[in-house]
Design a protein around this motif. Structure first.
Motif, PDB file in Angstrom:
ATOM      1  N   UNK A  18       5.570  72.631 -45.341  1.00 28.61           N
ATOM      2  CA  UNK A  18       4.214  72.405 -44.821  1.00 28.61           C
ATOM      3  C   UNK A  18       3.491  71.375 -45.693  1.00 28.61           C
ATOM      4  N   UNK A  19       3.635  71.516 -47.007  1.00 28.02           N
ATOM      5  CA  UNK A  19       2.968  70.571 -47.914  1.00 28.02           C
ATOM      6  C   UNK A  19       3.540  69.164 -47.732  1.00 28.02           C
ATOM      7  N   UNK A  51       1.301  66.080 -46.571  1.00 28.74           N
ATOM      8  CA  UNK A  51       1.213  64.886 -47.422  1.00 28.74           C
ATOM      9  C   UNK A  51       1.799  63.676 -46.705  1.00 28.74           C
ATOM     10  N   UNK A  96      -2.241  73.724 -46.777  1.00 26.85           N
ATOM     11  CA  UNK A  96      -1.034  73.801 -47.607  1.00 26.85           C
ATOM     12  C   UNK A  96      -1.159  72.900 -48.834  1.00 26.85           C
ATOM     13  N   UNK A  97      -2.104  71.950 -48.794  1.00 26.77           N
ATOM     14  CA  UNK A  97      -2.307  71.071 -49.963  1.00 26.77           C
ATOM     15  C   UNK A  97      -3.742  71.091 -50.491  1.00 26.77           C
ATOM     16  N   UNK A  98      -4.703  71.504 -49.662  1.00 30.59           N
ATOM     17  CA  UNK A  98      -6.092  71.540 -50.117  1.00 30.59           C
ATOM     18  C   UNK A  98      -6.469  72.955 -50.548  1.00 30.59           C
ATOM     19  N   UNK A  99      -7.527  73.044 -51.350  1.00 34.06           N
ATOM     20  CA  UNK A  99      -7.993  74.351 -51.820  1.00 34.06           C
ATOM     21  C   UNK A  99      -8.377  75.211 -50.610  1.00 34.06           C
ATOM     22  N   UNK A 100      -7.764  76.388 -50.464  1.00 28.60           N
ATOM     23  CA  UNK A 100      -8.000  77.210 -49.259  1.00 28.60           C
ATOM     24  C   UNK A 100      -9.318  77.993 -49.347  1.00 28.60           C
TER      25      UNK A 100
END
Lengths: 483, 453
Positions: B354-355, B359, B247-251
């Motif tokens: 989710x983010x 975080x 949800x925060x990192x490059x998928x």
């Protein structure tokens, strides 16, 4: 309506996440996600209402009679769920040290012992996560056993034509070729055909007993002797263990390895398609090969058995210890039933099936194996109805849904035409069984006045029959917003 | 008789209908010599109240710990609504939706799950679940071998920085099919998969490269560089990722120039309790091009006889109940109930929630690591960005530290010595958004005091 279609841009269920997003300034920008994923943006109540309403579109054991053959859809006691989710159990980390896991480990150890006793096997590993994984583990152990003896030429697994599809699929995953043998008209395996295919290439045979045609394999001891003489091992598919629990044990029949479906026989939830649990039990010669982890007890402490203890193990099949929470539910169920309760499972599921079979026969439906006792399930064939009335097994199945009964298993096993595999389970009352038979009679009467009414069913469910061809051809398996 | 409704009179009526004298008669086809054995080791049945006493007592023994172990299973906040709804009988006690008309609830939910998972991974398609993260990797390897028709080697590159249990399970699942898993070392300074070691295999026939993000050490891999290496060498990529982190990192769908081919992993961080390691669920996503090689159930949206939208199991010709020995996998029962919970969880949190959870979890981890590394002799092992989890090295034997802190109910992390002896006295530690500041301070204080003594 899909949950996505109820979204409002920027809507958040505020109680469920931190009020603000913490900084990720220690992470390089090129590793971060630039655009958020397309997720629902709904309030807590919208989500609760949506999924509550979706649940109401399901048939389930808690709402309907669900005589799905080979699946053992019996009542799932609520205590098994609530007690398995007690604090201490539900929040135990899989890598918590043994010193802080004695409660959990003692339950797992006790379950291992109970399963050993009730199946007559020498040792049990709880780790496989479903029946098919238990099958895989079992066949992998057979392979490891032969290889440990330098017996490398055995490259075939024998499977009856009536077997579950998972049997041949599991054997192929272990690198074996499949040798299929026929079932006789009386439902037993064709032992002469078995003799012809046995040989130095035979690694083993996979059997379900009672078999998938709903009868007990009467010549099992002879079969076991023949396979063992040829140097092969016997695998027991525990899909039908409910039929014999406490009445006869796979270990005594001569099986070397078995899996149990705890989501069937030990009443853990089917959950809309899992999770299951498929522990494996073995005879002495296969014990070194059992999948890890297992639980050991030295009289004072419980501990995990790992690869260090079992260098010949086929290894681990999951990251941790299998479907532990499901194993807890099975353990709680086993303690509620106890020794006598387990034996009653076989007795009353068999009583229910034989009663239903008798009533169905009396109502003029054709039994696939009319001269045999039913076990915990039985097969009727609707070939006569299909031919005379133009209404096949699928039509009956769909119309049953309108009568508030989940359909039995249809078109399995493949060798009986237009079949229903019916498994009432021990937790159903005589009224539910009678209702089913009456519904079948009514559907046949409807068909006699014109097939269309039945062929158009169901009418009372959220949808009518679905276009499966369109589903496969115009594949739509993930929602995208309209352009 | 627990859970059996029959009265004595009903039993008699049923036996009469059957034409049998007793229930025992119904077992007359079983050879008599198989019928004598004892079940003495199985205890007598207990009423629910007594079983509840027993289970409360056992649960209490394992309670009240401050746990800083992650290592593939993470204790995140789960909204109460998730399991309240997932354990409704209509979800809990239904089965695989073979009768689609009577299973639209489960089917629509699974379609929504597939949609959410595809979005989270930024991949075209998702299946309806596998068993867990480790076994999903095994299935992903088998899928890559089926899908990569031009590769004949059946060689798979697997980083040593990937979860050891995943590597073991994948090996157990694929080893009988002449598949070779080749271990790729990590750089000792950064903890990242070594591109230099990878270059040894350039130009050779490699079926697939596995990439973990974050890897087992919490370290963020150079996913773009690794994926590009695979693309240049005609090798498929299998991403093994933490779904909450995505949800925060490059998928995976955005890695390298064309994205990963298959993404899989452990779904547990999406609403599933720790529960001793299971039941969790394995997820698997892929590009559209190879969907027919996917294992497991897949749900499709279609229409009914009246043209009304509805959902059903689709592409069943891949599966064991149709294709038998030629199926893509032997999997039948999957982890439906866990996916039910995860779908409700993702709906309740949404992308923003989710983010924030990801975080917030990472933030607590930073506080933990900064406190621990301020203790004299304690160091952060790798000089790399990490997510939610990190390796610390201790100045003394780590087993002694773990035992001493456990005596105070602090579970101080995962002992890396057995799987990675080259790392010395190293622990993998983790905190999530659920850890209180007091709990984190307790760990720091106890470790500080222990090392000072």
């Amino acid at each position: 309506m899909l949950i996505f279609e109820q979204s409002s841009k920027g809507r958040v269920a505020h109680a469920q996440s931190p009020a603000t997003k913490a900084s990720l300034d220690d992470l390089p920008a090129d590793m971060l996600r630039e655009t958020p994923p397309l997720m629902p943006e709904v309030s807590e109540m919208q989500a609760v209402r949506h999924y509550t309403r979706l649940s109401q579109k399901n048939f389930s054991i808690d709402t309907h009679f669900y005589p799905l053959g080979s699946c053992t859809m019996k009542y799932n006691p609520r205590a098994c769920n609530s007690l398995s989710m007690l604090p201490g159990l539900v929040d135990r980390h899989p890598y918590a040290p043994d010193s802080h896991s004695q409660g959990f480990l003692s339950c797992m150890h006790d379950l291992q012992e109970i399963l050993k006793e009730v199946t007559g096997m020498k040792a049990v590993s709880l780790s496989p996560m479903a029946g098919a994984q238990g099958e895989f583990a079992g066949v992998a152990m057979i392979k490891a056993y032969h290889e440990s003896r330098g017996d490398m030429a055995r490259n075939e697994i024998i499977v009856p034509d009536a077997a579950h599809g998972t049997n041949p699929a599991s054997a192929v995953m272990c690198g074996y070729k499949i040798q299929e043998i026929p079932t006789r008209d009386d439902g037993d395996i064709d032992v002469d055909a078995l003799k012809e295919v046995l040989g130095p290439q035979t690694a083993g045979i996979m059997l379900t007993n009672p078999s998938t045609v709903g009868v007990f394999e009467r010549r099992i001891q002879e079969i076991a002797a023949l396979v063992h003489e040829a140097g092969g091992l016997l695998y027991y598919d525990g899909a039908n263990l409910n039929a014999i629990l406490g009445k006869v044990r796979p270990g005594d029949m001569g099986f070397d390895v078995i899996h149990m479906n705890l989501h069937k026989t030990f009443s853990t939830p089917h959950g809309g398609g899992g999770p299951g649990a498929g522990p494996v039990g073995v005879s002495e010669r296969l014990e070194p090969f059992l999948p890890i982890p297992m639980i050991d007890y030295d009289g004072t402490n419980y501990r995990f058995i790992t690869a260090d203890d079992r260098p010949q193990s086929i290894g681990r099949l999951s990251a941790f210890a299998g479907n532990a929470g499901i194993l807890l539910r099975a353990y709680i169920y086993a303690r509620l039933l106890g020794r006598q309760g387990m034996t009653r499972v076989a007795e009353y599921s068999t009583l229910n099936a034989n009663y239903m079979l008798k009533k169905m026969k009396a109502a003029g439906f054709e039994a696939a194996y009319p001269d045999r006792r039913a076990t915990h399930e039985f097969i009727i064939t609707l070939r006569k109805e299909a031919k005379d009335l133009g209404v096949n097994a699928m039509d009956f199945a769909k119309r049953l849904l309108d009568y508030g009964v989940h359909a039995p298993t249809t078109y399995f096993p493949l060798l009986v035409p237009e079949c229903f595999l019916i498994e009432p389970t021990e937790t159903e009352s005589i009224d539910a069984l009678d209702n089913f038979v009456e519904a079948m009679i009514k559907i046949r009467e409807e068909a006699e006045t014109g097939a269309d009414r039945v062929k158009g069913a169901p009418y009372t469910l959220p949808v009518r029959r679905l276009d499966d061809v369109k589903a496969a051809r115009e594949l739509d398996i993930a929602w995208k917003p309209a352009e | 008789m627990p859970f059996i409704p029959h009265t004595e009179e009903e039993v008699r009526q049923m036996l009469d209908a059957i034409g049998a004298n007793s229930i025992e008669d119904l077992f007359d086809e079983i050879p008599a010599d198989l019928r004598s054995f004892s079940l003495d080791k199985i205890p007598e049945g207990l009423p629910e109240m007594e079983v509840a006493h027993l289970m409360h007592e056992r649960a209490r023994k394992d309670s009240n710990v401050h746990c800083f172990i992650g290592a593939g299973a993470y204790d995140h906040h789960i909204p109460s609504a998730v399991w309240e709804i997932a354990t409704r009988g209509e979800f809990y006690s239904a089965y695989t939706p073979y009768q689609a008309e009577a299973s639209q609830g489960t089917l629509q939910l699974l379609y929504e799950y597939q949609s959410m998972m595809s979005a989270l991974m930024d991949m075209d398609v998702s299946n309806a679940s596998l068993y867990d993260g480790a076994s999903a990797l095994g299935e992903a390897i088998l899928m890559a071998i089926r899908a990569h028709r031009k590769s004949k080697s059946k060689k798979i590159l697997v980083p040593k920085s990937l979860h050891p249990a995943y590597r073991q399970a994948a090996n157990a699942i694929v080893k009988n099919q002449d598949i070779e898993l080749i271990e790729i070392p990590f750089e000792s300074a950064t903890g990242k998969t070594s591109l230099a070691a990878l270059s040894e295999y350039a130009g050779t026939d490699i079926t697939a490269l596995v990439i973990g993000q974050p890897n087992f050490f919490g370290v963020l891999e150079d996913v773009d560089g690794l994926t590009r290496w695979a693309e240049e060498n005609n090798t498929m990529t299998i991403a093994v990722v933490n779904p909450l982190a995505m949800s925060v990192l490059k998928p995976p769908g955005q890695w390298g120039d064309n994205g990963a081919d298959i993404a899989c992993g452990e779904g547990q961080p999406l609403g599933i309790p720790l529960s001793s390691g299971g039941p969790y669920f394995g997820f698997m996503c892929a590009t559209q091009k190879i969907v027919r090689q996917m294992p497991g159930r897949i749900i499709g949206r279609t229409v009914d006889l009246d043209g009304k939208p509805g959902f059903s199991l689709t592409l069943q010709a891949r599966e064991q109940h149709i294709r038998r020995s030629k199926a893509t996998s032997n999997i039948c029962t999957n982890q439906g109930l866990m996916v039910t919970a995860a779908t409700i969880h993702m709906s309740l949190l949404g992308a923003e929630g989710l983010a924030r959870a990801a975080a917030g979890s990472h933030d607590k981890h930073r506080k933990l690591v900064s406190g621990l590394s301020a203790i004299e002799g304690v160091e952060v092992k790798f000089d790399s960005p990490v997510f939610n989890e990190a390796v610390i090295s201790l100045p003394v034997d780590n087993a002694t530290v773990l035992e001493a802190l456990a005596a105070d109910n602090v579970l101080a992390g995962f002992d890396l010595k057995k799987d990675y002896p080259e790392l010395g006295n190293a622990l993998l530690v983790c905190a999530t958004e659920k850890h209180s500041a007091a709990s984190i301070d307790l760990f720091i204080e106890k470790l500080g005091a222990l090392l000072a003594s």
